[in-house]
Scaffold this active site. Structure first.
Site, PDB file in Angstrom:
ATOM      1  N   ASP A   1       7.388   3.775   2.766  1.00 37.32           N
ATOM      2  CA  ASP A   1       7.651   4.916   3.644  1.00 37.32           C
ATOM      3  C   ASP A   1       9.154   4.948   3.933  1.00 37.32           C
ATOM      4  O   ASP A   1       9.936   5.406   3.086  1.00 37.32           O
ATOM      5  CB  ASP A   1       6.799   4.707   4.906  1.00 37.32           C
TER       6      ASP A   1
ATOM      7  N   LYS B   1       6.198   7.553  -0.448  1.00 38.92           N
ATOM      8  CA  LYS B   1       6.594   8.743   0.323  1.00 38.92           C
ATOM      9  C   LYS B   1       8.114   8.836   0.296  1.00 38.92           C
ATOM     10  O   LYS B   1       8.789   8.527   1.277  1.00 38.92           O
ATOM     11  CB  LYS B   1       6.165   8.564   1.793  1.00 38.92           C
TER      12      LYS B   1
ATOM     13  N   ASP C   1       0.835  -1.200   0.000  1.00 38.27           N
ATOM     14  CA  ASP C   1       0.000   0.000   0.000  1.00 38.27           C
ATOM     15  C   ASP C   1       0.872   1.253   0.000  1.00 38.27           C
ATOM     16  O   ASP C   1       0.566   2.230  -0.657  1.00 38.27           O
ATOM     17  CB  ASP C   1      -0.961   0.013   1.205  1.00 38.27           C
TER      18      ASP C   1
HETATM   19  C1  PRP Z   1       2.873  -0.268   6.711  1.00 40.52           C
HETATM   20  C2  PRP Z   1       2.596  -0.422   5.226  1.00 40.52           C
HETATM   21  C3  PRP Z   1       3.877  -0.973   4.672  1.00 40.52           C
HETATM   22  C4  PRP Z   1       4.914  -0.398   5.606  1.00 40.52           C
HETATM   23  C5  PRP Z   1       5.642   0.719   4.932  1.00 40.52           C
HETATM   24  O1  PRP Z   1       2.694  -1.476   7.357  1.00 40.52           O
HETATM   25  O2  PRP Z   1       1.515  -1.285   4.987  1.00 40.52           O
HETATM   26  O3  PRP Z   1       3.907  -2.373   4.711  1.00 40.52           O
HETATM   27  O4  PRP Z   1       4.233   0.088   6.758  1.00 40.52           O
HETATM   28  O5  PRP Z   1       6.497   1.372   5.828  1.00 40.52           O
HETATM   29  P1  PRP Z   1       8.070   1.306   5.739  1.00 40.52           P
HETATM   30  O6  PRP Z   1       8.445   1.636   4.333  1.00 40.52           O
HETATM   31  O7  PRP Z   1       8.482   2.382   6.718  1.00 40.52           O
HETATM   32  O8  PRP Z   1       8.527  -0.030   6.174  1.00 40.52           O
HETATM   33  P2  PRP Z   1       2.530  -1.636   8.946  1.00 40.52           P
HETATM   34  O9  PRP Z   1       3.810  -2.146   9.516  1.00 40.52           O
HETATM   35  O10 PRP Z   1       1.972  -0.379   9.518  1.00 40.52           O
HETATM   36  O11 PRP Z   1       1.468  -2.797   9.046  1.00 40.52           O
HETATM   37  P3  PRP Z   1       0.000  -2.849   8.362  1.00 40.52           P
HETATM   38  O12 PRP Z   1       0.221  -3.150   6.902  1.00 40.52           O
HETATM   39  O13 PRP Z   1      -0.697  -3.950   9.069  1.00 40.52           O
HETATM   40  O14 PRP Z   1      -0.644  -1.495   8.560  1.00 40.52           O
END
Ligand code: PRP
Length: 178
Positions: A102, A130, A99
């Site tokens: 980051d 991002k 999704d």
């Molecule tokens: C979120 C998102 C990505 C990840 C991106 O997952 O779905 O997998 O963070 O962030 P990064 O580039 O800083 O690693 P999260 O760990 O919040 O779990 P979720 O998918 O259950 O919301």
């Protein structure tokens, strides 16, 4: 619009268009192949379901739960594999569906894991990107939409597990998470 949001970033219709374009990009790349598409749960679930259904290329689907944000808004920096894949990736063309990219930590963790298990190729499609938040040098092969450092929720993206089921993506009001 949900009252906790300050504005909409992508409407349901705009997301639909982005999904179509990403599916066409994947179809062109994997024409005649049978890739393994992996949804990184939970955030990518909405995008993943729409994306694989918009593709003409048949794909095998699988799921992996990776979490690094816990219940807050800041990353722990250490993505944890909460649930592993059922399928073997050995010798497979893998499409990883995210999704959002980051910090990039999740992507690096997934890339090392999947290539380490002997995948033939590794392609990342992300709905949101991002780049200003990146701490590791990594990027999606295809990103549908680039955004600044706003706190976005909806269409899979959460804050403290909320807002995932909104059909659009919007910016969360600061007072909700500060
Ligand atoms: C979120 C998102 C990505 C990840 C991106 O997952 O779905 O997998 O963070 O962030 P990064 O580039 O800083 O690693 P999260 O760990 O919040 O779990 P979720 O998918 O259950 O919301």
């Amino acid at each position: 619009m949900n009252g906790d949001l300050e504005s909409i970033v992508l409407t349901e219709e705009q997301i639909g268009q982005k999904v179509k374009e990403a599916a066409a990009w994947l179809d062109a790349r994997f024409n005649g192949e049978y890739p393994l598409a992996i949804s990184v749960l939970k955030g990518s679930v909405m995008f993943f379901c729409d994306l694989v259904r918009a593709m003409k290329t048949p794909v095998q689907i699988d799921f992996m739960t990776v979490s690094s944000y816990g219940s807050g808004s800041k990353t722990t920096g250490v993505p944890k594999i909460v649930m592993d894949l059922a399928a073997s990736v050995e010798g497979r063309d893998v499409i990883l569906v995210e999704d959002i990219v980051d910090s990039g930590n999740t992507l690096v963790r997934m890339r090392d894991l999947i290539l380490g298990r002997g995948a033939k190729s590794f392609t990342v499609v992300a709905l949101m990107d991002k780049p200003s938040r990146r701490v590791v040098d990594v990027k999606a092969d295809y990103a549908c939409y680039e955004i600044g450092d706003e706190f976005i929720v909806g269409y899979g993206l959460d804050y403290a597990q909320k807002y995932r089921t909104l059909p659009y993506i919007g910016i969360l009001k600061r007072e909700i998470y500060e």
